[in-house]
Design a protein around this motif. Sequence first.
Motif, mmCIF file in Angstrom:
data_model
loop_
_atom_site.group_PDB
_atom_site.id
_atom_site.type_symbol
_atom_site.label_atom_id
_atom_site.label_comp_id
_atom_site.label_asym_id
_atom_site.label_seq_id
_atom_site.Cartn_x
_atom_site.Cartn_y
_atom_site.Cartn_z
ATOM 1 N N ALA A 202 -4.741 -7.600 8.630
ATOM 2 C CA ALA A 202 -5.417 -8.028 7.405
ATOM 3 C C ALA A 202 -5.844 -9.487 7.487
ATOM 4 C CB ALA A 202 -4.498 -7.814 6.206
ATOM 5 N N ARG A 203 -5.050 -10.307 8.141
ATOM 6 C CA ARG A 203 -5.383 -11.737 8.274
ATOM 7 C C ARG A 203 -6.670 -11.895 9.089
ATOM 8 N NH1 ARG A 203 -0.764 -13.175 9.915
ATOM 9 N NH2 ARG A 203 0.095 -13.973 7.944
ATOM 10 N N LYS A 204 -6.842 -11.070 10.124
ATOM 11 C CA LYS A 204 -8.049 -11.158 10.942
ATOM 12 C C LYS A 204 -9.262 -10.577 10.224
ATOM 13 C CE LYS A 204 -5.549 -10.811 15.346
ATOM 14 N NZ LYS A 204 -5.347 -9.981 16.579
ATOM 15 N N ALA A 205 -9.027 -9.474 9.492
ATOM 16 C CA ALA A 205 -10.134 -8.768 8.850
ATOM 17 C C ALA A 205 -10.422 -9.255 7.434
ATOM 18 C CB ALA A 205 -9.832 -7.262 8.828
ATOM 19 N N ASN A 206 -9.636 -10.223 6.978
ATOM 20 C CA ASN A 206 -9.814 -10.773 5.619
ATOM 21 C C ASN A 206 -9.615 -9.687 4.562
ATOM 22 O OD1 ASN A 206 -10.236 -12.904 3.843
ATOM 23 N ND2 ASN A 206 -12.445 -12.525 3.726
ATOM 24 N N HIS A 207 -8.595 -8.858 4.763
ATOM 25 C CA HIS A 207 -8.237 -7.824 3.791
ATOM 26 C C HIS A 207 -7.036 -8.281 2.972
ATOM 27 C CE1 HIS A 207 -10.078 -4.495 6.500
ATOM 28 N NE2 HIS A 207 -10.975 -5.088 5.771
ATOM 29 N N ARG A 208 -6.826 -7.597 1.853
ATOM 30 C CA ARG A 208 -5.616 -7.800 1.075
ATOM 31 C C ARG A 208 -4.664 -6.639 1.310
ATOM 32 N NH1 ARG A 208 -9.113 -10.672 -2.430
ATOM 33 N NH2 ARG A 208 -8.179 -12.656 -3.072
ATOM 34 N N VAL A 209 -3.378 -6.924 1.170
ATOM 35 C CA VAL A 209 -2.323 -5.926 1.304
ATOM 36 C C VAL A 209 -1.408 -6.074 0.094
ATOM 37 C CG1 VAL A 209 -0.380 -5.109 2.689
ATOM 38 C CG2 VAL A 209 -2.416 -6.030 3.821
ATOM 39 N N ALA A 210 -0.984 -4.959 -0.486
ATOM 40 C CA ALA A 210 -0.124 -5.022 -1.673
ATOM 41 C C ALA A 210 1.224 -4.380 -1.381
ATOM 42 C CB ALA A 210 -0.783 -4.325 -2.857
ATOM 43 N N LEU A 211 2.266 -4.954 -1.987
ATOM 44 C CA LEU A 211 3.614 -4.412 -1.906
ATOM 45 C C LEU A 211 4.066 -4.065 -3.319
ATOM 46 C CD1 LEU A 211 5.405 -4.112 0.657
ATOM 47 C CD2 LEU A 211 6.677 -6.097 -0.132
ATOM 48 N N LEU A 212 4.420 -2.803 -3.554
ATOM 49 C CA LEU A 212 4.867 -2.353 -4.864
ATOM 50 C C LEU A 212 6.365 -2.067 -4.815
ATOM 51 C CD1 LEU A 212 1.769 -1.947 -5.005
ATOM 52 C CD2 LEU A 212 2.197 0.105 -6.375
ATOM 53 N N PHE A 213 7.140 -2.801 -5.590
ATOM 54 C CA PHE A 213 8.590 -2.590 -5.663
ATOM 55 C C PHE A 213 8.840 -1.649 -6.838
ATOM 56 C CE2 PHE A 213 12.623 -4.647 -4.225
ATOM 57 C CZ PHE A 213 13.481 -3.854 -4.964
ATOM 58 N N VAL A 214 9.268 -0.415 -6.546
ATOM 59 C CA VAL A 214 9.421 0.634 -7.561
ATOM 60 C C VAL A 214 10.907 0.876 -7.797
ATOM 61 C CG1 VAL A 214 8.867 3.014 -8.189
ATOM 62 C CG2 VAL A 214 7.262 1.682 -6.784
ATOM 63 N N ASP A 215 11.348 0.666 -9.029
ATOM 64 C CA ASP A 215 12.761 0.862 -9.379
ATOM 65 C C ASP A 215 12.861 1.974 -10.429
ATOM 66 O OD1 ASP A 215 15.641 -0.574 -9.273
ATOM 67 O OD2 ASP A 215 15.220 0.106 -11.322
ATOM 68 N N VAL A 216 13.710 2.994 -10.120
ATOM 69 C CA VAL A 216 13.883 4.117 -11.046
ATOM 70 C C VAL A 216 14.751 3.669 -12.217
ATOM 71 C CG1 VAL A 216 14.689 6.494 -11.300
ATOM 72 C CG2 VAL A 216 13.689 5.737 -9.130
ATOM 73 N N ASP A 217 14.211 3.820 -13.425
ATOM 74 C CA ASP A 217 14.946 3.404 -14.622
ATOM 75 C C ASP A 217 16.034 4.424 -14.963
ATOM 76 O OD1 ASP A 217 13.206 1.219 -14.907
ATOM 77 O OD2 ASP A 217 11.761 2.446 -16.028
ATOM 78 N N SER B 173 19.866 21.309 -13.218
ATOM 79 C CA SER B 173 20.634 20.706 -14.314
ATOM 80 C C SER B 173 19.849 20.667 -15.613
ATOM 81 C CB SER B 173 21.052 19.279 -13.922
ATOM 82 O OG SER B 173 21.817 19.275 -12.738
ATOM 83 N N GLY B 174 18.629 21.209 -15.572
ATOM 84 C CA GLY B 174 17.783 21.185 -16.764
ATOM 85 C C GLY B 174 16.623 20.233 -16.562
ATOM 86 N N GLU B 175 15.880 19.999 -17.599
ATOM 87 C CA GLU B 175 14.714 19.120 -17.541
ATOM 88 C C GLU B 175 15.159 17.665 -17.656
ATOM 89 O OE1 GLU B 175 10.694 20.118 -19.399
ATOM 90 O OE2 GLU B 175 11.460 18.562 -20.752
ATOM 91 N N LEU B 176 14.741 16.853 -16.668
ATOM 92 C CA LEU B 176 15.080 15.430 -16.661
ATOM 93 C C LEU B 176 13.824 14.614 -16.877
ATOM 94 C CD1 LEU B 176 17.494 15.228 -13.572
ATOM 95 C CD2 LEU B 176 18.095 15.492 -15.977
ATOM 96 N N VAL B 177 13.949 13.542 -17.611
ATOM 97 C CA VAL B 177 12.838 12.629 -17.838
ATOM 98 C C VAL B 177 13.318 11.222 -17.505
ATOM 99 C CG1 VAL B 177 11.205 11.674 -19.491
ATOM 100 C CG2 VAL B 177 11.857 14.077 -19.643
ATOM 101 N N THR B 178 12.545 10.537 -16.693
ATOM 102 C CA THR B 178 12.878 9.154 -16.361
ATOM 103 C C THR B 178 11.586 8.365 -16.262
ATOM 104 O OG1 THR B 178 14.135 7.732 -14.858
ATOM 105 C CG2 THR B 178 12.808 9.472 -13.854
ATOM 106 N N SER B 179 11.693 7.131 -15.884
ATOM 107 C CA SER B 179 10.519 6.278 -15.717
ATOM 108 C C SER B 179 10.807 5.300 -14.592
ATOM 109 C CB SER B 179 10.211 5.521 -17.020
ATOM 110 O OG SER B 179 11.303 4.681 -17.371
ATOM 111 N N VAL B 180 9.786 4.541 -14.202
ATOM 112 C CA VAL B 180 9.978 3.537 -13.153
ATOM 113 C C VAL B 180 9.370 2.222 -13.601
ATOM 114 C CG1 VAL B 180 10.053 5.183 -11.246
ATOM 115 C CG2 VAL B 180 7.850 4.251 -11.970
ATOM 116 N N SER B 181 9.966 1.149 -13.134
ATOM 117 C CA SER B 181 9.439 -0.196 -13.345
ATOM 118 C C SER B 181 8.926 -0.707 -12.017
ATOM 119 C CB SER B 181 10.518 -1.125 -13.896
ATOM 120 O OG SER B 181 10.989 -0.645 -15.155
ATOM 121 N N ILE B 182 7.730 -1.295 -12.015
ATOM 122 C CA ILE B 182 7.068 -1.640 -10.752
ATOM 123 C C ILE B 182 6.686 -3.110 -10.754
ATOM 124 C CG2 ILE B 182 5.138 -1.094 -9.214
ATOM 125 C CD1 ILE B 182 4.904 1.594 -10.688
ATOM 126 N N GLY B 183 7.004 -3.769 -9.649
ATOM 127 C CA GLY B 183 6.544 -5.134 -9.426
ATOM 128 C C GLY B 183 5.564 -5.159 -8.278
#
Length: 755
Positions: free
Chosen positions: A345-360, A435-445
């Motif tokens: 990416a540094r050579k090609a002038n691209h961007r790269v993203a890192l997503l930190f995903v935490d299960v709530d 165990s039945g229907e589960l509902v959760t969410s995630v927080s992302i940085g």
Amino acid sequence: MTQHVPHTCTDSATDDIQLSMQEQNGILSLQQTLLAAVARGDAAHEVIDRLCLLEEQLVPNAVASVMTMDADTQALNVLAAPSIPVEARDQLQNLRPGPEAGSCGNAVFREEPVFVSNTYTDARWKELRSVAEDFNICACWSMPILGAGGKVIGSFALSSFEHRSPTAFHRKLLAIGAHLVGIVLERKAKDTQLRLAARLFETSEEGMVITDAENRIQAVNPAFTRATGYAPDECLGKRPSMLSSGRHDKAFYVALWEKLQRTGHWQGEIWNRRKNGEIYPEWLVISAIRDQSGEIVQHVGIFSDLTEQHASQNRIRFLATHDSLTELPNRMVLEERCGQIITWARKANHRVALLFVDVDNLKLVNDSLGHAAGDVLLQSVAQRLRHCVGDKDLVCRQGGDEFIVLLDELPAFEIAATVAQRINERLGAPYHTDSGELVTSVSIGISVFPDDGEDFNALLRKADAAMYQAKEAGRNTFRSHHLDVSTDVLNDLVIRNGLRPALERNEFSLHYQPILTLDSGALIGAEALLRWQHPTLGNVPPDRFIPVAELTGHIVGIGEWVLGEACREAANWSRRGLGELTVSVNLSPLQFRHGTLEAHVSAALAEAGLSARCLELEITESTLIGDTATLVGQLANLKAQGIRLAIDDFGTGYSCLAYLRRLPVDRLKIDRSFVADMSQDADDASIVRAIVQMAAGLGLRTTAEGVEEAHHHDALKALGCTEVQGYHYARPMPADAFACWAADRLGQPSAAISD
């Protein structure tokens, strides 16, 4: 009085002179009868019993017996004694050869004939005196039985019920008896070995194949059939090369046969192909069988299927780089891959993203339903995450309830937000578990290279901090230091939601940019370029909506529409007298992986009435990453129809000469980024020159994109580039405008091509 009489050829000849005609006829009849039984294959014990009985007929008032040596105990046991009482035989069992062990024990001990005329007084019968007295054995003459290599394997004896010494006739009978029993026992041993070998051949878990000196298959065992799928009648007379997988080159087999010829043996790992086409590894041992003259007469191959062993080894290697629960890559893989992508990416002038995903609230699930339910939830989260990103992106498990997503080649900041929002939505849907229907969410940085850091650790720290901001904001959301969430996400939502109905509302259109030959300036075709006029956002740039279409999967339906529309327009060009111009259509990697591309292309050509040679399909180098074998097969099928193929933006992706040689392409399109700076940047000029020369060497045409200045034209012509397109010649135009432009170029009046 006893005597030792060694049996020699001279003695035998002398004995024959002393025998009467009746005795000679008796011996001849004995030999013929026994040899006939051996030739018929009668059982060994039957032949030996018959020998004993026949000799007893020729020696009245005597009984015959055969004792054999037990290789383990080194003791003699009665093998045959049809006329000796069972009680006597029992007392003779486990007789250890020695100087006082009777005539048989002595004959084996001394390895020579032993003739005892009085068993009651002879010291050599000291250990068996009671047997002699109890069963009236007065004299006993014994001859050692010789096996292979002259080894003593037992004794043949005649025991007399009167004290007497053996005559020449008796000695001849003993010699013949011992000799015949030796033949029978050796044959029995060989038959046993053969039966054991045959049973081993039939029951072995290892595959076996036997070939002749010309390497034609003579026999295979059931394990061979189980491993390869070939029944014996399918391979007899053929060569083992029928199993060749194609993985080994000629040098491999030359070395194999050279060692086999030189040493008589070869062993190693080899890959073969089963009848069903599956390639598998095996450990193969080959031995050459030679005759007495040293010539090779057969080859024997024994192999073990290593499929399970390889699978186990692969599993161990997999677990070293992947999480065992979700089977996602682990942090070690992520860190290594991120470093590689940042370098590029540094050579090609691209961007790269890192997503930190935490299960709530994963702890709540573990505490209330148990860790097994929590594990199932994590596996489901991992599966959904994979479907939220593209094939070039990476999803890994950091540990516990933390996942990390690496997004490569971001065209704009907002794409990372679009992916994050998709993750929030899809991972927030209910999970149906035991165990039945589960509902959760995630927080992302979210963190972005190079804005938030220059290496993996820096990006991870920023993404981690942004994730905690998402937690503080109420969870089930995402945060980043550099994204204006309210504005960008709003626009992305409009784009994403507008893609599905855009086709139905006829919001898409195609513009066509001419492609010209560089030497003569002749028009040879045009590239179809997608445009979107959104009802509220207006004209949405392709680099804004196409990545979103890729991520959402809408690109497959859009691509199908582009194919049909471009083919219809190209057919119109021909009908309007513009000649057989080629229309070039860009394809998405998703269209190849969707599995319906070939059918869509054929349908588009058929419906438009367009010749296949007037259609060119452009693929990007990123399409080459993944299942290359399947891709090559699809391209070959398209090429077989007469369709032309090109690689777009060549030199900007994962360029690989090995891939290029396998692909049935006609043209390489040089990316505009190299063309733009080639006059000022020597590196770009060298890249363009290398691409042109490589293409020429492979018999491919080259098209330079983004030619905007006259000096670009001149430089490309000097380098030998064959075709060009760009603003220097013409901008992309709507269909009608292109038709008029083409008519003018060809010297035709515009009216001639109007509807």
